[in-house]
Write a protein that holds these residues in place. Structure first.
Motif, PDB file in Angstrom:
ATOM      1  N   GLU A  42       1.031  -1.109  -0.029  1.00  0.00           N
ATOM      2  CA  GLU A  42      -0.017  -0.017  -0.024  1.00  0.00           C
ATOM      3  C   GLU A  42       1.043   1.238  -0.007  1.00  0.00           C
ATOM      4  O   GLU A  42       1.540   1.579   1.004  1.00  0.00           O
ATOM      5  N   ARG A  43       0.786   1.881  -1.115  1.00  0.00           N
ATOM      6  CA  ARG A  43       1.579   3.309  -1.084  1.00  0.00           C
ATOM      7  C   ARG A  43       1.343   4.265  -0.042  1.00  0.00           C
ATOM      8  O   ARG A  43       2.366   4.815   0.356  1.00  0.00           O
ATOM      9  N   PRO A  44      -0.002   4.487   0.319  1.00  0.00           N
ATOM     10  CA  PRO A  44      -0.139   5.371   1.437  1.00  0.00           C
ATOM     11  C   PRO A  44       0.650   4.865   2.685  1.00  0.00           C
ATOM     12  O   PRO A  44       1.226   5.644   3.438  1.00  0.00           O
ATOM     13  N   ALA A  45       0.690   3.561   3.141  1.00  0.00           N
ATOM     14  CA  ALA A  45       1.554   3.219   4.104  1.00  0.00           C
ATOM     15  C   ALA A  45       2.681   3.304   4.046  1.00  0.00           C
ATOM     16  O   ALA A  45       3.633   3.760   5.047  1.00  0.00           O
ATOM     17  N   LEU A  46       3.309   3.193   2.829  1.00  0.00           N
ATOM     18  CA  LEU A  46       4.843   3.503   2.707  1.00  0.00           C
ATOM     19  C   LEU A  46       4.964   4.942   2.863  1.00  0.00           C
ATOM     20  O   LEU A  46       6.150   5.276   3.524  1.00  0.00           O
ATOM     21  N   ASN A  47       4.373   5.861   2.283  1.00  0.00           N
ATOM     22  CA  ASN A  47       4.552   7.424   2.404  1.00  0.00           C
ATOM     23  C   ASN A  47       4.164   7.842   3.952  1.00  0.00           C
ATOM     24  O   ASN A  47       5.223   8.515   4.544  1.00  0.00           O
ATOM     25  N   ALA A  48       3.272   7.221   4.865  1.00  0.00           N
ATOM     26  CA  ALA A  48       3.301   7.489   6.299  1.00  0.00           C
ATOM     27  C   ALA A  48       4.712   7.029   6.816  1.00  0.00           C
ATOM     28  O   ALA A  48       5.063   7.578   7.740  1.00  0.00           O
ATOM     29  N   PHE A  49       5.082   5.966   6.465  1.00  0.00           N
ATOM     30  CA  PHE A  49       6.310   5.274   7.212  1.00  0.00           C
ATOM     31  C   PHE A  49       7.552   5.922   7.029  1.00  0.00           C
ATOM     32  O   PHE A  49       8.378   6.065   7.663  1.00  0.00           O
ATOM     33  N   LEU A  50       7.377   6.978   5.802  1.00  0.00           N
ATOM     34  CA  LEU A  50       8.747   7.572   5.504  1.00  0.00           C
ATOM     35  C   LEU A  50       8.404   9.248   5.772  1.00  0.00           C
ATOM     36  O   LEU A  50       9.690  10.019   5.840  1.00  0.00           O
ATOM     37  N   LYS A  51       7.374   9.664   5.960  1.00  0.00           N
ATOM     38  CA  LYS A  51       7.124  11.208   6.053  1.00  0.00           C
ATOM     39  C   LYS A  51       7.991  11.641   7.337  1.00  0.00           C
ATOM     40  O   LYS A  51       8.600  12.816   7.063  1.00  0.00           O
ATOM     41  N   LYS A  52       7.734  11.112   8.419  1.00  0.00           N
ATOM     42  CA  LYS A  52       8.487  11.962   9.843  1.00  0.00           C
ATOM     43  C   LYS A  52       9.822  11.581   9.686  1.00  0.00           C
ATOM     44  O   LYS A  52      10.363  12.704   9.680  1.00  0.00           O
ATOM     45  N   PRO A  53      10.659  10.647   9.395  1.00  0.00           N
ATOM     46  CA  PRO A  53      12.000  10.471   9.467  1.00  0.00           C
ATOM     47  C   PRO A  53      12.471  11.008   8.388  1.00  0.00           C
ATOM     48  O   PRO A  53      13.834  11.668   8.369  1.00  0.00           O
ATOM     49  N   LEU A  54      12.026  11.385   7.023  1.00  0.00           N
ATOM     50  CA  LEU A  54      12.787  11.574   5.939  1.00  0.00           C
ATOM     51  C   LEU A  54      11.862  12.549   5.229  1.00  0.00           C
ATOM     52  O   LEU A  54      12.500  13.389   4.176  1.00  0.00           O
ATOM     53  N   GLY A  55      10.640  12.968   5.380  1.00  0.00           N
ATOM     54  CA  GLY A  55       9.957  14.042   4.524  1.00  0.00           C
ATOM     55  C   GLY A  55       9.767  13.437   3.157  1.00  0.00           C
ATOM     56  O   GLY A  55       9.795  14.376   2.219  1.00  0.00           O
ATOM     57  N   LEU A  56       9.783  12.405   2.701  1.00  0.00           N
ATOM     58  CA  LEU A  56       9.716  11.859   1.447  1.00  0.00           C
ATOM     59  C   LEU A  56       8.547  11.079   1.432  1.00  0.00           C
ATOM     60  O   LEU A  56       7.959  10.442   2.220  1.00  0.00           O
ATOM     61  N   ALA A  57       8.018  11.270   0.030  1.00  0.00           N
ATOM     62  CA  ALA A  57       6.603  10.408  -0.442  1.00  0.00           C
ATOM     63  C   ALA A  57       7.183   9.661  -1.660  1.00  0.00           C
ATOM     64  O   ALA A  57       8.087  10.145  -2.587  1.00  0.00           O
ATOM     65  N   SER A  58       6.404   8.580  -1.860  1.00  0.00           N
ATOM     66  CA  SER A  58       6.814   7.827  -3.150  1.00  0.00           C
ATOM     67  C   SER A  58       6.483   8.534  -4.447  1.00  0.00           C
ATOM     68  O   SER A  58       5.510   8.982  -4.809  1.00  0.00           O
ATOM     69  N   PRO A  59       7.505   8.335  -5.222  1.00  0.00           N
ATOM     70  CA  PRO A  59       7.269   8.870  -6.723  1.00  0.00           C
ATOM     71  C   PRO A  59       6.662   7.760  -7.600  1.00  0.00           C
ATOM     72  O   PRO A  59       6.400   6.722  -6.988  1.00  0.00           O
ATOM     73  N   PRO A  60       6.178   8.294  -8.775  1.00  0.00           N
ATOM     74  CA  PRO A  60       5.527   7.230  -9.608  1.00  0.00           C
ATOM     75  C   PRO A  60       6.697   6.144  -9.971  1.00  0.00           C
ATOM     76  O   PRO A  60       7.968   6.239  -9.644  1.00  0.00           O
ATOM     77  N   VAL A  61       6.090   5.030 -10.255  1.00  0.00           N
ATOM     78  CA  VAL A  61       7.325   3.679 -10.792  1.00  0.00           C
ATOM     79  C   VAL A  61       8.081   4.597 -11.783  1.00  0.00           C
ATOM     80  O   VAL A  61       7.802   5.251 -12.705  1.00  0.00           O
ATOM     81  N   ALA A  62       9.299   3.998 -11.775  1.00  0.00           N
ATOM     82  CA  ALA A  62      10.633   4.441 -12.693  1.00  0.00           C
ATOM     83  C   ALA A  62      10.969   5.926 -12.488  1.00  0.00           C
ATOM     84  O   ALA A  62      11.324   6.553 -13.320  1.00  0.00           O
ATOM     85  N   HIS A  63      10.641   6.414 -11.259  1.00  0.00           N
ATOM     86  CA  HIS A  63      11.082   7.693 -10.906  1.00  0.00           C
ATOM     87  C   HIS A  63      11.870   7.742  -9.502  1.00  0.00           C
ATOM     88  O   HIS A  63      11.621   6.804  -8.625  1.00  0.00           O
ATOM     89  N   CYS A  64      12.598   8.706  -9.300  1.00  0.00           N
ATOM     90  CA  CYS A  64      13.153   8.992  -7.733  1.00  0.00           C
ATOM     91  C   CYS A  64      12.818  10.384  -7.329  1.00  0.00           C
ATOM     92  O   CYS A  64      12.718  11.406  -7.869  1.00  0.00           O
ATOM     93  N   VAL A  65      12.984  10.544  -5.876  1.00  0.00           N
ATOM     94  CA  VAL A  65      12.812  11.656  -5.407  1.00  0.00           C
ATOM     95  C   VAL A  65      13.693  11.756  -4.272  1.00  0.00           C
ATOM     96  O   VAL A  65      14.431  10.853  -3.791  1.00  0.00           O
ATOM     97  N   SER A  66      14.453  13.064  -4.133  1.00  0.00           N
ATOM     98  CA  SER A  66      15.383  13.157  -2.984  1.00  0.00           C
ATOM     99  C   SER A  66      15.181  14.220  -2.144  1.00  0.00           C
ATOM    100  O   SER A  66      14.261  15.266  -2.499  1.00  0.00           O
ATOM    101  N   GLY A  67      15.600  14.362  -0.911  1.00  0.00           N
ATOM    102  CA  GLY A  67      15.488  15.239   0.046  1.00  0.00           C
ATOM    103  C   GLY A  67      16.683  15.495   0.924  1.00  0.00           C
ATOM    104  O   GLY A  67      17.751  14.522   0.694  1.00  0.00           O
ATOM    105  N   ALA A  68      16.721  16.069   2.107  1.00  0.00           N
ATOM    106  CA  ALA A  68      17.656  16.022   3.055  1.00  0.00           C
ATOM    107  C   ALA A  68      17.963  14.984   3.457  1.00  0.00           C
ATOM    108  O   ALA A  68      19.328  14.615   3.947  1.00  0.00           O
ATOM    109  N   GLY A  69      17.167  13.964   3.517  1.00  0.00           N
ATOM    110  CA  GLY A  69      17.389  12.616   4.418  1.00  0.00           C
ATOM    111  C   GLY A  69      18.041  11.416   3.318  1.00  0.00           C
ATOM    112  O   GLY A  69      18.502  10.278   3.843  1.00  0.00           O
ATOM    113  N   GLY A  70      17.842  11.656   2.068  1.00  0.00           N
ATOM    114  CA  GLY A  70      18.254  10.642   0.996  1.00  0.00           C
ATOM    115  C   GLY A  70      17.425  10.639  -0.105  1.00  0.00           C
ATOM    116  O   GLY A  70      16.914  11.682  -0.585  1.00  0.00           O
ATOM    117  N   VAL A  71      17.644   9.704  -0.792  1.00  0.00           N
ATOM    118  CA  VAL A  71      16.833   9.272  -2.252  1.00  0.00           C
ATOM    119  C   VAL A  71      15.966   8.237  -2.250  1.00  0.00           C
ATOM    120  O   VAL A  71      16.666   7.108  -1.817  1.00  0.00           O
TER     121      VAL A  71
END
Length: 200
Positions: A42-71
């Protein structure tokens, strides 16, 4: 510790400059990665898992996103790989994954990253990469898990880099092969290689 890592790093090699234009292609070896494999249905569950520690949300398939915490690379509908900027955050995610909807595996020891930059970077990668790397087909923020010659890699195009800069993640055991291959492919244009020097 840095000396030990330099000895163990497959790309702790002498720097090189060859060819007609030493700035046409710049190869750079990244320090050892802190990398996690993430599986979640479940993509929403993944987003919730990453939001607090990294501030990242899942990009579309075959994409990447970067932030202060990583890629964060999205490789499939329920498959991501996260390159963390520090081990402490990775440790917290591993601990949280043990009791939640996101499966987390530490794959740090399995992969290395090579940067390929410069005005001829795309031409060099196009000699063996399967995806079309033209900016119209592979814009900044794109990522693809693909065969490169005989090995599997993740090729991504970094955001905010001009001329285009690419990042190639490869298994540790094949890193030196790819490094030598890229140098050979870049020789006609000219290149500078910046191997791993022991810095974290």
């Amino acid at each position: 510790m840095a000396d030990t890592l330099a000895l163990d790093h497959p790309l702790a090699l002498p720097p090189e400059t060859q060819g007609p234009d030493s700035t046409a292609v710049i190869l750079s070896a990244a320090p050892p990665l802190v990398m996690l494999d993430l599986r979640c249905r479940e993509r929403p569950a993944l987003n919730a898992f990453l939001k607090k520690p990294l501030g990242l949300a899942s990009p579309p398939v075959a994409h990447c996103v970067s932030g202060a915490g990583g890629v964060l690379f999205r490789l499939g509908p329920d498959w991501w790989q996260l390159r963390c900027n520090d081990r402490k955050t990775a440790g917290r995610l591993l601990k949280a994954g043990a009791a939640g909807p996101v499966g987390v595996t530490d794959i740090s020891d399995s992969y290395l990253a090579i940067g390929v930059a410069g005005p001829r970077a795309r031409e060099v990668l196009a000699k063996a990469a399967t995806p079309d790397l033209h900016p119209d087909a592979f814009p900044a923020g794109s990522a693809a898990r693909t065969l490169f010659g005989r090995v599997t890699v993740i090729v991504s195009r970094l955001e905010g880099a001009e001329p285009p800069a690419f990042d190639v993640t490869i298994s540790r055991s094949n890193a030196r092969f790819l490094w030598r291959w890229l140098a050979d492919a870049a020789r006609e244009y000219g290149y500078t290689s910046l191997p791993f020097s022991g810095g974290a």
